[in-house]
Design an enzyme around this catalytic site. Structure first.
Site, PDB file in Angstrom:
ATOM      1  N   GLU B  70     -27.592  22.791-124.315  1.00  0.00           N
ATOM      2  CA  GLU B  70     -26.918  23.946-123.706  1.00  0.00           C
ATOM      3  C   GLU B  70     -27.894  24.985-123.156  1.00  0.00           C
ATOM      4  O   GLU B  70     -27.586  25.685-122.193  1.00  0.00           O
ATOM      5  CB  GLU B  70     -25.963  24.598-124.711  1.00  0.00           C
ATOM      6  N   PHE B 132     -14.933  24.724-139.068  1.00  0.00           N
ATOM      7  CA  PHE B 132     -15.930  23.808-138.516  1.00  0.00           C
ATOM      8  C   PHE B 132     -16.360  24.278-137.121  1.00  0.00           C
ATOM      9  O   PHE B 132     -15.525  24.547-136.266  1.00  0.00           O
ATOM     10  CB  PHE B 132     -15.362  22.381-138.439  1.00  0.00           C
ATOM     11  N   GLN B 133     -17.647  24.393-136.908  1.00  0.00           N
ATOM     12  CA  GLN B 133     -18.249  24.868-135.654  1.00  0.00           C
ATOM     13  C   GLN B 133     -17.760  26.256-135.253  1.00  0.00           C
ATOM     14  O   GLN B 133     -17.663  26.571-134.079  1.00  0.00           O
ATOM     15  CB  GLN B 133     -18.030  23.853-134.520  1.00  0.00           C
ATOM     16  N   LYS B 182      -9.315  27.850-128.972  1.00  0.00           N
ATOM     17  CA  LYS B 182      -8.755  26.570-128.539  1.00  0.00           C
ATOM     18  C   LYS B 182      -7.247  26.687-128.264  1.00  0.00           C
ATOM     19  O   LYS B 182      -6.740  26.105-127.303  1.00  0.00           O
ATOM     20  CB  LYS B 182      -9.027  25.507-129.614  1.00  0.00           C
ATOM     21  N   MET B 496     -52.307  30.141-122.393  1.00  0.00           N
ATOM     22  CA  MET B 496     -52.357  31.604-122.406  1.00  0.00           C
ATOM     23  C   MET B 496     -52.701  32.128-123.801  1.00  0.00           C
ATOM     24  O   MET B 496     -53.494  33.048-123.947  1.00  0.00           O
ATOM     25  CB  MET B 496     -51.029  32.180-121.918  1.00  0.00           C
TER      26      MET B 496
END
Lengths: 199, 581
Positions: B70, B132-133, B182, B496
């Protein structure tokens, strides 16, 4: 040089009434590790517009930056910051004291009158008094009541009204009308601290 | 110079027709189409499944690019937004899907990139139950979004989406997150149509322009003997390249850029005196502390630009043009603030300023830059012996692309080298992670950049470290068939940090020695053509082969291991204490 000494400022924030906005406002302070002395949220004179009063001890320079970052938030309409000279403010305090002590001691009653305290609840076991006023005033009564078995004490956040403010009724019309609202900013070079910058 | 014509989406009110009994998911997709969205970068998951199910029937109108992580979706959306000037759109699921967006959202926030992220969320009745999630996306993203909102009912979707696009693209742009539970995605309602948003009463995208400040600014500019312009991304975001060019050319004032502002005028413009800041050019850094009027346009005085603030341009009167009032006086005290959209304020200012030339003053910039060219740039770009340098790779790339390519860079030494030496004829051509400094940005951003500017050559220049942070997006390139050229400048170090360890930590090289896989083999594993080059005489041929190849191509260039990027303004030093070695 006044901008570098810390003093007490009261910030007034006019906002939409939106879930999560308190967090959005609070993190602007916590991000800079600034401690909020007191925070109050309440309705305003305009329906659907909320106002926050936030008290903070800081330099004016920091307060100005924080104010602008608050005002930048989408759901914030307007932010003012003021010193204690610019505002009328009050805090509410509640004191729970054993009723038998008060009933027996005349001196307590005299003290309560002197501090302008008012009984809110009287029960056989305890009595709750309230006072309103500035921090020093409500604090002073705590010290006195400690000697008489003060059971519990609580003080509210500061609520403040800006002396020079005309309220938000006309302001909200400007916002509704899609016209840019008046914004007062200071600039050292152009106005030596006078409030002339508007946008 | 070519200026991209950006669609003015602001005033048109698009209304889709009313439909009975459709799902929240479908309303969302209709809204996206009404907003002119064509490309979405995303990754499906449990809590966003209803939206993906609806998307199945909309693939003719909405192109969905399946990323490999993502974070890649956010950077791709950023790349897309930066080249196209449109709002980038991201889909992700709840929980880990949403938390994987955080780096990209923070990057978009600090670099003012317009982006709308749609995250799925668990059912509304499960909120706060550690479902969940489930993760508290709204509170996690509050400090790094311009606005965010959780939708729990389908009837809110159209209005919230319209607000999201309006907020993301107007004023100072930024990222917006909409978290949709949802149940709201599934819920069917009678949809009354989609109306674009053009006003939110609590939101002022542009401050009012005050003519007396414009007059004050013009008076200061007209009286200046050594005026100096600093320009940033604000000009690109305001589509004000033409207005800026007119201002610069009329006043004849030398102008220097931040890495976010490069390309606002072409690199080879006679009044373009180079790059500001820590690894910027000698002239603009030194003369910042000599100019009498500093005119900052659409830039925010980042600490990488200013160096030590209490020794920054103290002798100068400062004029600051910015759309965001919170930027005025934030870091540098302004003498005259010119609030407003620079597309509107610049022409007003140009009218009032005198037509001038500042030849002697300009010559000072040139003289200081000449020292840098002789001592530093020439050996970096034209080495005769030894290993390849990063600078010569960029130089050869310039010669082949003639300044017309879009260069996407990651973060670190190669980024500074690319920004310093790449030539840009056009605006919106340098895509980099400026404010946040996100390693891993370039590969996914290049994918988005190409989708946003399909007629352009897009070259991602990436270090061996950053490339391994989002290496999986090679899969996105493979699957989408997008044409992105990738140059890995491999110095076998986290360069760097190594440079700082060499200069400031007694060469105690603590965990900067990074090993890499066989990048060519990895690319070929993804069916992407690839080649590795380490000899000078083969470099031009290799670059030509890469540019001429149809489709994506990865070129790994082995460069000097311990080269340092100079000039450098060491941390805690004033800009005029810039070191050439």
């Amino acid at each position: 040089m006044e901008t570098i000494t810390k003093k007490e400022f009261t910030i007034t924030v006019y906002t939409e009434n939106q879930v999560g906005l308190l967090n959005r406002i609070a993190i602007i302070f916590s991000r800079r590790k600034l401690n909020i002395d007191s925070l109050n949220t309440s309705p305003s004179e305009v329906d659907s517009i909320h106002r926050f009063n936030i008290v903070i001890t800081e330099t004016e320079d920091v307060i100005r930056k924080v104010t602008r970052q608050l005002e930048k938030q989408v759901e914030v309409l307007k932010v003012y910051y003021n010193t204690n000279d610019d505002i009328i403010w009050q805090e509410l305090a509640l004191y729970k004291v054993p009723t038998d002590v008060i009933a027996e001691k005349v001196s307590v009653e005299r003290l309560l009158r002197q501090y302008g305290a008012r009984a809110v609840v009287i029960r056989s076991d305890y009595t709750v008094f309230e006072t309103t006023g500035h921090r020093e005033e409500t604090d002073a009564l705590v010290e006195v009541l400690r000697e008489y078995g003060l059971i519990e004490f609580v003080r509210s956040a500061r609520i403040a009204i800006i002396k020079a403010s005309d309220g938000f009724h006309t302001k909200i019309n400007e916002f509704e009308n899609q016209q840019p609202g008046e914004q007062v900013f200071e600039n050292e070079y152009l106005n030596n601290g006078q409030k002339v910058f508007t946008m | 110079m070519e200026t991209l014509e950006i669609k003015n989406e602001q005033s048109t009110q698009t209304i889709t027709t009313a439909t009975q009994n459709i799902s929240g998911s479908e309303i969302l997709l209709k809204g996206l189409i009404a907003e002119g969205v064509e490309t979405i970068f995303g990754y499906p998951g449990g809590a966003i499944m209803p939206i993906y199910d609806a998307l199945y029937d909309y693939t003719d109108k909405l192109k969905h690019i399946l990323v490999r992580h993502e974070q890649g979706a956010t950077h791709a959306a950023q790349g897309y937004a930066r080249t196209s000037g449109r709002v980038g759109v991201v889909f992700a699921t709840s929980g880990p899907g949403a938390t994987n967006l955080i780096t990209g959202i923070a990057d978009a926030q600090i670099d003012s990139t317009p982006m709308v992220c749609i995250t799925g969320q668990v059912f509304a009745h499960l909120l706060g139950t550690d479902a969940f999630q489930e993760t508290d996306v709204i509170n996690i993203t509050t400090p790094i979004t311009k606005w965010n909102y959780q939708v729990t009912d389908a009837s809110e979707i159209a209005e919230v989406l319209a607000k999201a696009f309006y907020i993301a693209r107007t004023g100072r742009p930024g990222p917006v997150v909409i978290d949709i539970t949802k149940n709201a995605q599934i819920q069917k309602i009678d949809f009354s149509g989609y109306t674009k948003c053009d006003h939110i009463r609590s939101y002022r995208p542009k401050p009012i322009i005050r003519t007396n400040y414009i007059e004050q600014a013009a008076a200061l500019i007209n009286s200046a003997q050594k005026p100096f312009i600093l320009f940033g991304q604000g000009i690109l975001l305001g589509n004000a390249e033409k207005e800026f060019k007119a201002f610069v050319e009329k006043t004849g004032i030398p102008a220097a850029w931040t890495i976010m502002g490069v390309g606002a005028i072409p690199t080879n413009h006679p009044l373009n005196v180079g790059m500001l800041g820590m690894h910027g050019n000698n002239g603009p850094n030194v003369l910042t502390n000599e100019c009498d009027v500093l005119i900052a346009i659409g830039m925010r005085f980042d600490d990488r630009v200013t160096g030590r603030l209490d020794k920054y341009a103290k002798q100068a009167k400062v004029i600051h043009l910015d759309i965001d009032p919170a930027e005025i006086d934030k870091n540098v005290k302004t003498t005259v603030p010119v609030w407003g959209d620079c597309k509107e304020t610049l022409p007003l200012l140009t009218q009032l300023v005198d037509e001038k030339k500042h030849d002697n003053w300009l010559a000072k910039f040139r003289a200081l830059n000449q020292i840098e060219i002789d001592e530093l740039i020439t050996p970096e770009l034209h080495p005769q012996t030894g290993e390849l340098t990063m600078g010569e790779v960029i130089h050869q790339l310039n010669l082949l692309t003639k300044g017309d390519a879009i260069i996407v860079t990651d973060v670190g030494q190669h980024q500074m080298v690319a920004c310093r030496y790449a030539k840009f004829n056009n605006t919106r051509s340098n895509i980099t992670s400026g404010g946040l400094g996100t390693m891993g940005f370039a590969l996914p951003a290049a994918i988005g950049a190409k989708f946003g500017a399909q007629d352009k050559t897009v070259v991602a220049v990436i270090g061996d470290g950053g490339f391994q942070m989002t290496i999986q997006e090679l899969g996105t390139i493979m699957q989408s068939g997008i044409d992105v050229k990738i140059i890995i400048l491999n110095n076998q170090f986290l360069g760097m940090v190594r440079q700082w360890q060499e200069l400031f930590n007694d060469r105690r090289y603590s965990f900067v020695d990074i090993t890499s896989p066989d990048f060519v083999a990895v690319a070929k594993g993804y069916y992407i053509e690839a080649q590795k080059v380490s000899e000078r005489e083969k470099l031009v041929d290799a670059l030509t082969a890469m540019l001429n190849h149809k489709g994506s191509y990865l070129l790994e260039v082995m460069v000097t291991k311990e080269n340092n990027v100079f000039p450098m303004v060491p941390q805690g030093c004033s800009v005029s204490e810039i070191r050439l070695k």
